[in-house]
Design an enzyme around this catalytic site. Structure first.
Site, PDB file in Angstrom:
ATOM      1  N   HIS A 192       7.831   9.193  -6.637  1.00  0.00           N
ATOM      2  CA  HIS A 192       8.571   8.813  -5.424  1.00  0.00           C
ATOM      3  C   HIS A 192       9.788   9.719  -5.215  1.00  0.00           C
ATOM      4  O   HIS A 192      10.099  10.110  -4.093  1.00  0.00           O
ATOM      5  CB  HIS A 192       9.029   7.348  -5.501  1.00  0.00           C
ATOM      6  N   LYS A 203      -7.240  -1.905 -11.322  1.00  0.00           N
ATOM      7  CA  LYS A 203      -6.160  -2.448 -10.488  1.00  0.00           C
ATOM      8  C   LYS A 203      -6.272  -3.967 -10.416  1.00  0.00           C
ATOM      9  O   LYS A 203      -5.272  -4.675 -10.548  1.00  0.00           O
ATOM     10  CB  LYS A 203      -6.169  -1.839  -9.089  1.00  0.00           C
ATOM     11  N   LYS A 246      -0.725  -6.284  -0.699  1.00  0.00           N
ATOM     12  CA  LYS A 246       0.502  -5.773  -0.059  1.00  0.00           C
ATOM     13  C   LYS A 246       0.153  -5.269   1.333  1.00  0.00           C
ATOM     14  O   LYS A 246      -0.781  -4.490   1.501  1.00  0.00           O
ATOM     15  CB  LYS A 246       1.074  -4.602  -0.861  1.00  0.00           C
ATOM     16  N   ASN A 262       2.549   1.439 -11.664  1.00  0.00           N
ATOM     17  CA  ASN A 262       3.523   2.417 -11.177  1.00  0.00           C
ATOM     18  C   ASN A 262       3.602   3.659 -12.064  1.00  0.00           C
ATOM     19  O   ASN A 262       4.485   4.500 -11.879  1.00  0.00           O
ATOM     20  CB  ASN A 262       4.912   1.787 -11.063  1.00  0.00           C
ATOM     21  N   ARG A 295       1.336 -16.702  13.138  1.00  0.00           N
ATOM     22  CA  ARG A 295       1.723 -17.113  11.785  1.00  0.00           C
ATOM     23  C   ARG A 295       0.625 -16.926  10.754  1.00  0.00           C
ATOM     24  O   ARG A 295       0.666 -17.494   9.667  1.00  0.00           O
ATOM     25  CB  ARG A 295       2.220 -18.557  11.755  1.00  0.00           C
ATOM     26  N   HIS A 307       1.979  12.128  -1.318  1.00  0.00           N
ATOM     27  CA  HIS A 307       2.101  11.102  -2.351  1.00  0.00           C
ATOM     28  C   HIS A 307       1.219  11.438  -3.567  1.00  0.00           C
ATOM     29  O   HIS A 307       1.682  11.381  -4.706  1.00  0.00           O
ATOM     30  CB  HIS A 307       1.711   9.744  -1.760  1.00  0.00           C
ATOM     31  N   ARG A 315       2.085  -5.934 -13.752  1.00  0.00           N
ATOM     32  CA  ARG A 315       1.566  -5.092 -12.668  1.00  0.00           C
ATOM     33  C   ARG A 315       2.329  -3.775 -12.562  1.00  0.00           C
ATOM     34  O   ARG A 315       1.845  -2.808 -11.995  1.00  0.00           O
ATOM     35  CB  ARG A 315       1.626  -5.872 -11.339  1.00  0.00           C
ATOM     36  N   GLU A 366       4.107  -8.821  -8.629  1.00  0.00           N
ATOM     37  CA  GLU A 366       4.702  -7.674  -9.296  1.00  0.00           C
ATOM     38  C   GLU A 366       6.028  -8.007  -9.975  1.00  0.00           C
ATOM     39  O   GLU A 366       7.055  -7.401  -9.696  1.00  0.00           O
ATOM     40  CB  GLU A 366       4.890  -6.531  -8.279  1.00  0.00           C
ATOM     41  N   GLU A 371      -4.516   8.690  -8.023  1.00  0.00           N
ATOM     42  CA  GLU A 371      -4.515   7.261  -8.402  1.00  0.00           C
ATOM     43  C   GLU A 371      -5.693   6.970  -9.341  1.00  0.00           C
ATOM     44  O   GLU A 371      -5.580   6.138 -10.247  1.00  0.00           O
ATOM     45  CB  GLU A 371      -4.592   6.353  -7.167  1.00  0.00           C
ATOM     46  N   HIS A 398       4.834   7.011 -10.880  1.00  0.00           N
ATOM     47  CA  HIS A 398       5.387   6.799  -9.541  1.00  0.00           C
ATOM     48  C   HIS A 398       6.911   6.863  -9.470  1.00  0.00           C
ATOM     49  O   HIS A 398       7.457   7.088  -8.401  1.00  0.00           O
ATOM     50  CB  HIS A 398       4.895   5.464  -8.968  1.00  0.00           C
TER      51      HIS A 398
HETATM   52  N1  LIG Z   1      -0.946  -1.738   0.048  1.00  0.00           N
HETATM   53  C1  LIG Z   1      -0.996  -1.015  -1.059  1.00  0.00           C
HETATM   54  O1  LIG Z   1      -1.005  -1.547  -2.183  1.00  0.00           O
HETATM   55  C2  LIG Z   1      -1.064   0.474  -0.945  1.00  0.00           C
HETATM   56  C3  LIG Z   1      -1.405   1.238  -2.070  1.00  0.00           C
HETATM   57  C4  LIG Z   1      -1.532   2.615  -1.919  1.00  0.00           C
HETATM   58  C5  LIG Z   1      -1.282   3.219  -0.696  1.00  0.00           C
HETATM   59  N2  LIG Z   1      -0.923   2.447   0.371  1.00  0.00           N
HETATM   60  C6  LIG Z   1      -0.662   3.063   1.688  1.00  0.00           C
HETATM   61  O2  LIG Z   1      -1.822   3.781   2.094  1.00  0.00           O
HETATM   62  C7  LIG Z   1      -1.434   4.851   2.945  1.00  0.00           C
HETATM   63  C8  LIG Z   1      -2.205   6.084   2.531  1.00  0.00           C
HETATM   64  O3  LIG Z   1      -3.585   5.812   2.649  1.00  0.00           O
HETATM   65  P1  LIG Z   1      -4.608   6.898   3.206  1.00  0.00           P
HETATM   66  O4  LIG Z   1      -4.520   8.134   2.394  1.00  0.00           O
HETATM   67  O5  LIG Z   1      -5.903   6.219   3.357  1.00  0.00           O
HETATM   68  O6  LIG Z   1      -3.956   7.255   4.627  1.00  0.00           O
HETATM   69  P2  LIG Z   1      -4.498   7.048   6.119  1.00  0.00           P
HETATM   70  O7  LIG Z   1      -4.938   5.670   6.360  1.00  0.00           O
HETATM   71  O8  LIG Z   1      -3.465   7.613   7.009  1.00  0.00           O
HETATM   72  O9  LIG Z   1      -5.789   7.975   6.154  1.00  0.00           O
HETATM   73  C9  LIG Z   1      -5.632   9.380   6.029  1.00  0.00           C
HETATM   74  C10 LIG Z   1      -6.188  10.101   7.275  1.00  0.00           C
HETATM   75  O10 LIG Z   1      -7.607  10.046   7.224  1.00  0.00           O
HETATM   76  C11 LIG Z   1      -8.122   9.405   8.394  1.00  0.00           C
HETATM   77  N3  LIG Z   1      -9.292   8.692   7.901  1.00  0.00           N
HETATM   78  C12 LIG Z   1      -9.352   7.593   7.127  1.00  0.00           C
HETATM   79  N4  LIG Z   1     -10.619   7.335   6.772  1.00  0.00           N
HETATM   80  C13 LIG Z   1     -11.383   8.313   7.340  1.00  0.00           C
HETATM   81  C14 LIG Z   1     -12.763   8.615   7.308  1.00  0.00           C
HETATM   82  N5  LIG Z   1     -13.621   7.877   6.607  1.00  0.00           N
HETATM   83  N6  LIG Z   1     -13.193   9.692   8.011  1.00  0.00           N
HETATM   84  C15 LIG Z   1     -12.317  10.471   8.689  1.00  0.00           C
HETATM   85  N7  LIG Z   1     -10.998  10.265   8.729  1.00  0.00           N
HETATM   86  C16 LIG Z   1     -10.532   9.182   8.051  1.00  0.00           C
HETATM   87  C17 LIG Z   1      -6.990   8.589   8.946  1.00  0.00           C
HETATM   88  O11 LIG Z   1      -7.122   8.431  10.337  1.00  0.00           O
HETATM   89  C18 LIG Z   1      -5.794   9.473   8.598  1.00  0.00           C
HETATM   90  O12 LIG Z   1      -5.668  10.513   9.536  1.00  0.00           O
HETATM   91  C19 LIG Z   1       0.064   4.978   2.818  1.00  0.00           C
HETATM   92  O13 LIG Z   1       0.675   4.491   3.981  1.00  0.00           O
HETATM   93  C20 LIG Z   1       0.425   4.096   1.635  1.00  0.00           C
HETATM   94  O14 LIG Z   1       1.704   3.506   1.744  1.00  0.00           O
HETATM   95  C21 LIG Z   1      -0.814   1.097   0.261  1.00  0.00           C
HETATM   96 ZN   LIG Z   2       0.494   5.594  -5.399  1.00  0.00          ZN
END
Ligand SMILES: NC(=O)c1ccc[n+]([C@@H]2O[C@H](COP(=O)([O-])OP(=O)(O)OC[C@H]3O[C@@H](n4cnc5c(N)ncnc54)[C@H](O)[C@@H]3O)[C@@H](O)[C@H]2O)c1
Ligand SMILES: [Zn+2]
Length: 357
Positions: A241, A216, A134, A234, A112, A253, A230, A226, A176, A237
């Site tokens: 999207h 942010k 999030k 977007n 929990r 993305h 906030r 949101e 971003e 976006h």
């Molecule tokens: N929670 C939120 O508010 C929010 C906002 C934006 C994006 N997101 C989410 O974030 C995700 C995208 O993030 P991302 O681009 O970091 O993707 P990711 O976490 O998949 O990382 C991209 C790739 O790089 C690798 N990687 C990460 N850091 C590394 C490093 N320092 N060295 C080598 N490899 C590395 C990972 O293993 C992966 O293969 C999506 O799922 C999206 O929905 C969430």
């Molecule tokens: Zn985005």
């Protein structure tokens, strides 16, 4: 080292974060930790575990968007139970946006809810995903459909990790950054214009990330769930999207958001809100960053239908975030289907003289 105290939890940005994580945990007086790491940054996770001492366990997982699933969540929760995690354990999640969302979700639901420290290793995680609370995973029906709002107890941006981040993932974060630059305007946007011609490894990342997080954080703080302001985050976006979806997620993305930022500018121009000169500055910046401006799909009706699915549609009206000027962005702007269609048609073609005049 930069420390930002803008939210209910500290944000620390540094070349190496292991010692900072260990100091934070000591100060909090909750020494028992388990490190959860994306396998691609397992070495960064191991360094943090060593700094934490007391034989801190490290569990690593193969992640990536395709593994951002309930199945991986179950594997993480099972791993925690087998390792003897209890309510007093602090989880330290190390990785990109997928790791933050998934390990953060695991922390929110394990027994929990246990404390979560987010160690961001990708640019997307640092400028966007790690703050705002999030968490979640994808379902077969769509991205991020299961999750919670839950804050971490601290966020660390591990700048040294960026050295191994593949360039294509670094570029994901740039869209971003530009979005935050448009929202903030002024010096923030100009700084990106100055940096854009230089190779990414020469950028002063500590400052760039701190500035972007500030933007942010400001909106997240005022509107955690949101329901209002906030929404400006977007920007780009709603188009983005739809573009992602219609491409069957072949367009990333970041690329889709870049095209979406052009779309938001075009929509603003059509309603007399934005200046052509500022629109041109945005397009020039995106181009210097090698981000795309053209949507390869000409399926206008498909794109409109995808937008109608978007959560920002209220009572049938299409609502957008559009810039008035750099540094002044308006949300909840209702656009007629005719205007949206016209923008979608333009997005399928290169910026022409009329757009850039
Ligand atoms: N929670 C939120 O508010 C929010 C906002 C934006 C994006 N997101 C989410 O974030 C995700 C995208 O993030 P991302 O681009 O970091 O993707 P990711 O976490 O998949 O990382 C991209 C790739 O790089 C690798 N990687 C990460 N850091 C590394 C490093 N320092 N060295 C080598 N490899 C590395 C990972 O293993 C992966 O293969 C999506 O799922 C999206 O929905 C969430
Ligand atoms: Zn985005």
């Amino acid at each position: 080292m930069t420390r930002l105290d803008l939210l209910a939890y500290p944000i620390v940005i540094d070349e190496r974060v292991a010692a900072h994580v260990a100091a934070f945990v000591r100060e909090r007086g909750r020494p028992r930790c388990i490190v959860l790491a994306d396998r691609n940054v397992a070495a960064r996770g191991a360094a943090i575990a060593r700094a934490l001492g007391r034989q801190t366990p490290v569990l690593d997982f193969a992640l990536g968007e395709r593994r951002k699933t309930l199945r991986t969540l179950e594997a993480v929760l099972g791993g925690l139970a087998r390792t003897g995690a209890d309510r007093a354990t602090t989880l330290v999640g190390v990785g990109g946006g997928v790791a933050g969302d998934l390990f953060g979700f695991a922390a929110a639901v394990y027994m929990r809810g246990v404390a979560f420290i987010n160690v961001a290793t990708s640019l997307v995680a640092m400028v966007d995903a790690a703050i705002g609370g999030k968490t979640g995973v994808d379902l077969a029906a769509g991205k991020n459909l299961a999750g919670t709002f839950r804050d971490p107890v601290a966020v660390f941006c591990d700048l040294g990790a960026l050295g191994t981040l593949p360039e294509r993932y670094a570029r994901e974060g740039l869209a971003e950054l530009v979005k935050h630059g448009i929202i903030e305007g002024g010096d923030a946007f100009e700084a990106l214009e100055t940096l854009a011609p230089h190779p990414l490894h020469k950028w002063p990342w500590e400052t760039v990330i701190a500035e972007s997080m500030r933007v942010k954080a400001m909106y997240v703080n005022d509107d955690r769930l949101e329901v209002g302001a906030r929404e400006v985050l977007n920007l780009g976006h709603t188009f983005g999207h739809a573009i992602e979806r219609v491409s069957g997620y072949r367009i990333s993305h970041g690329a889709a958001v870049s095209i979406g930022l052009r779309g938001a500018g075009l929509l603003a121009l059509r309603s007399g809100r934005f200046s052509q000169a500022e629109h041109l500055r945005v397009l020039t910046l995106l181009t210097l960053l090698r981000l795309p401006l053209i949507n390869p799909s000409s399926d206008i009706e498909g794109l409109l239908a995808a937008m109608a699915h978007d959560k920002k549609v209220r009572a049938g009206a299409l609502r957008f975030v559009v810039p008035r000027t750099l540094g002044d962005v308006e949300y909840g702007v209702v656009a007629t289907p005719r205007n949206v269609r016209a923008v979608l048609q333009r997005l399928h073609t290169p910026p022409g003289a009329a757009e850039l005049r």
